[in-house]
Design a protein around this motif. Structure first.
Motif, mmCIF file in Angstrom:
data_model
loop_
_atom_site.group_PDB
_atom_site.id
_atom_site.type_symbol
_atom_site.label_atom_id
_atom_site.label_comp_id
_atom_site.label_asym_id
_atom_site.label_seq_id
_atom_site.Cartn_x
_atom_site.Cartn_y
_atom_site.Cartn_z
ATOM 1 N N ILE A 1 0.873 12.461 61.789
ATOM 2 C CA ILE A 1 1.730 11.661 60.904
ATOM 3 C C ILE A 1 3.205 11.891 61.260
ATOM 4 O O ILE A 1 3.555 12.852 61.955
ATOM 5 C CB ILE A 1 1.520 11.986 59.399
ATOM 6 N N TYR A 2 4.032 10.972 60.769
ATOM 7 C CA TYR A 2 5.472 11.177 60.745
ATOM 8 C C TYR A 2 5.911 10.861 59.324
ATOM 9 O O TYR A 2 6.047 9.692 58.966
ATOM 10 C CB TYR A 2 6.194 10.234 61.716
ATOM 11 N N GLY A 3 6.071 11.874 58.525
ATOM 12 C CA GLY A 3 6.486 11.584 57.163
ATOM 13 C C GLY A 3 6.121 12.676 56.192
ATOM 14 O O GLY A 3 5.616 13.732 56.578
ATOM 15 N N ASP A 4 6.380 12.376 54.931
ATOM 16 C CA ASP A 4 6.228 13.372 53.879
ATOM 17 C C ASP A 4 5.343 12.869 52.745
ATOM 18 O O ASP A 4 5.843 12.338 51.751
ATOM 19 C CB ASP A 4 7.627 13.737 53.341
ATOM 20 N N PRO A 5 4.025 13.049 52.872
ATOM 21 C CA PRO A 5 3.137 12.606 51.796
ATOM 22 C C PRO A 5 3.271 13.443 50.522
ATOM 23 O O PRO A 5 2.847 13.001 49.455
ATOM 24 C CB PRO A 5 1.734 12.761 52.399
ATOM 25 N N THR A 6 3.887 14.633 50.614
ATOM 26 C CA THR A 6 3.964 15.486 49.419
ATOM 27 C C THR A 6 4.807 14.833 48.324
ATOM 28 O O THR A 6 4.686 15.185 47.157
ATOM 29 C CB THR A 6 4.566 16.887 49.734
ATOM 30 N N SER A 7 5.662 13.880 48.708
ATOM 31 C CA SER A 7 6.487 13.227 47.680
ATOM 32 C C SER A 7 5.859 11.918 47.180
ATOM 33 O O SER A 7 6.477 11.196 46.395
ATOM 34 C CB SER A 7 7.896 12.988 48.220
ATOM 35 N N ALA A 8 4.638 11.614 47.628
ATOM 36 C CA ALA A 8 3.991 10.355 47.230
ATOM 37 C C ALA A 8 3.450 10.419 45.811
ATOM 38 O O ALA A 8 3.090 11.489 45.321
ATOM 39 C CB ALA A 8 2.848 10.055 48.188
ATOM 40 N N SER A 9 3.411 9.265 45.148
ATOM 41 C CA SER A 9 2.788 9.203 43.821
ATOM 42 C C SER A 9 2.223 7.812 43.575
ATOM 43 O O SER A 9 2.669 6.830 44.165
ATOM 44 C CB SER A 9 3.810 9.537 42.731
ATOM 45 N N GLU A 10 1.260 7.771 42.656
ATOM 46 C CA GLU A 10 0.651 6.498 42.263
ATOM 47 C C GLU A 10 1.705 5.573 41.652
ATOM 48 O O GLU A 10 1.692 4.359 41.863
ATOM 49 C CB GLU A 10 -0.430 6.821 41.218
ATOM 50 N N LYS A 11 2.639 6.176 40.912
ATOM 51 C CA LYS A 11 3.698 5.400 40.263
ATOM 52 C C LYS A 11 4.571 4.688 41.311
ATOM 53 O O LYS A 11 4.895 3.504 41.176
ATOM 54 C CB LYS A 11 4.548 6.360 39.412
#
Ligand SMILES: [Zn+2]
Length: 263
Positions: free
Chosen positions: A226-236
């Motif tokens: 990946i290239y990115g930050d899924p830890t900041s993802a949310s359903e909202k």
């Protein structure tokens, strides 16, 4: 019974009627490609299919729309095939494939066609196919990128740093959470954020200049796919992105559908 907006559910007399009504066709193009340890390889396919379904529902009763089956495969850079799950079609073959799909639909009698571009490596490929179609038939389908349609809103609400939303990052992961797809939160990592960012080459799909194309995959090696930050993802965030895409896309579809080209 609910009337289906899927092209493949129709009989030929129903399609003949759709042609008579000048129905608009939506051709979603995804791909099957690894998206890190936390997202399924279907990610691009799922997102673009959900966008097509959502916009057809939103415009029901306003514009006659038929949604084609999502093209599930496409071209990915060889770098992305370092991990299992990436199925690759050569760019020239894909141009011809998209050309032939569109040519079949136009020869059937359809005139208004929107291609939904759900995969970052397809922009140039789709545009070449659309130019060829325009030259041959005098009919000009449009290509729309859901990601780009959401860029303005996403830049305002995102939590990830620059480099956090290229491949498998906050944008895609948020949408997949919102769609209730099998997302593995325990596998979230932010070790592969894109570190490169300049005035000319944005180290992020949603920020900066688009004046230079220089593939991310050639600038920095990814360790996890990946290239990115899924830890900041949310359903909202996913819901907000999805609603923005449907709103902007339906605005463009109205513009595209009702415009009569000058002859
Ligand atoms: Zn993707």
């Amino acid at each position: 019974m609910e009337v289906s907006f899927y092209f493949v559910d129709k009989t030929w007399p129903e399609l003949e009627e759709a042609i008579r009504q000048n129905a608009l066709l939506i051709l979603p193009i995804g791909t099957i490609e690894e998206h890190g340890r936390h997202l399924p390889v279907s990610t691009d396919y799922v997102i673009v299919s959900e966008v097509a379904r959502g916009v057809a529902e939103k415009l029901k009763g306003e514009i006659p729309i038929l949604v084609l089956p999502t093209l599930w495969t496409g071209y990915s850079a060889r770098e992305v095939a370092r991990w299992p799950g990436t199925i690759r079609i050569r760019p020239l073959v894909l141009i011809q494939l998209i050309h032939d799909l569109l040519a079949s639909l136009i020869e059937m009698g359809f005139k208004k066609i929107i291609v939904l571009d759900g995969h970052g490596h397809h922009k140039g490929i789709i545009e070449v196919a659309l130019r060829e179609i325009g030259d041959e038939y005098g009919i000009y389908p449009a290509s729309v990128s859901p990601a780009s349609l959401s860029a303005e809103l996403y830049s305002r609400i995102r939590k990830s740093p620059i480099g956090g939303s290229i491949h498998g990052g906050e944008w895609e992961t948020s949408l997949m959470l919102f769609f209730k797809q099998p997302v593995k939160k325990e596998e979230f990592t932010n070790e592969d954020i894109m570190r490169y960012h300049s005035e000319f080459v944005p180290g992020d799909n949603f920020l900066g200049s688009k004046g230079v194309f220089w593939s991310t995959w050639g600038i920095q090696k990814s360790e996890t796919g990946i290239y990115g930050d899924p830890t900041s993802a949310s359903e909202k965030t996913g819901r907000a992105i999805y609603e923005e895409i449907l709103e902007k896309l339906s605005q463009f579809i109205r513009e595209f559908y009702f415009y009569e080209p000058e002859s």
